[in-house]
Motif scaffolding. Structure first.
Motif, short mmCIF file in Angstrom:
data_model
loop_
_atom_site.label_atom_id
_atom_site.label_comp_id
_atom_site.label_asym_id
_atom_site.label_seq_id
_atom_site.Cartn_x
_atom_site.Cartn_y
_atom_site.Cartn_z
N ALA A 194 51.45 -76.42 -31.27
CA ALA A 194 51.00 -75.53 -32.35
C ALA A 194 51.49 -76.11 -33.66
O ALA A 194 52.54 -76.72 -33.73
N ARG A 195 50.71 -75.93 -34.69
CA ARG A 195 51.05 -76.47 -36.00
C ARG A 195 52.12 -75.60 -36.65
O ARG A 195 52.00 -74.38 -36.70
N LEU A 196 53.18 -76.23 -37.16
CA LEU A 196 54.26 -75.52 -37.83
C LEU A 196 54.09 -75.59 -39.34
O LEU A 196 53.67 -76.62 -39.88
N GLU A 197 54.42 -74.50 -40.00
CA GLU A 197 54.38 -74.47 -41.46
C GLU A 197 55.41 -73.48 -41.98
O GLU A 197 55.76 -72.52 -41.30
N ILE A 198 55.88 -73.76 -43.17
CA ILE A 198 56.83 -72.87 -43.83
C ILE A 198 56.04 -72.01 -44.80
O ILE A 198 55.25 -72.51 -45.60
#
Length: 94
Positions: free
Chosen positions: A72-76
């Motif tokens: 899954a793509r991680l983002e802040i």
């Protein structure tokens, strides 16, 4: 290294987000699967492993979605960017 030079296992590119940045005030770590599911991720287990300087992209394979996806793509995100409800279903695998 023995001769005093630094050796990095990976070339760090300026601007790549690091895990430790998700612990800053008013920030949170989110994962987004290709199926469209989004979930907040608790980075405490990774931080306990000393991975605060790790690039988010390198941690994406450590997530599992209930749809069966192994990445899954991680983002802040800031607190204002968090969805109102319906989030969940993506879990830290290791």
């Amino acid at each position: 290294m023995a001769d005093g030079e630094r050796y990095l296992a990976r070339d760090w590119t300026y601007g790549e987000a690091r895990l430790g940045w998700a612990t800053q005030a008013r920030s949170s770590l989110w994962a987004r699967c290709r199926c469209g599911r989004e979930a907040v991720v608790d980075p405490s287990s990774w931080l306990a492993q000393g991975l605060s300087r790790q690039i988010l992209q390198d941690l994406e394979t450590r997530l599992r979605c209930v749809c069966g996806a192994r990445r899954a793509r991680l983002e802040i995100r800031g607190l204002a960017e968090a969805p109102g409800g319906g989030a969940g279903g993506i879990h830290v695998f290791r």
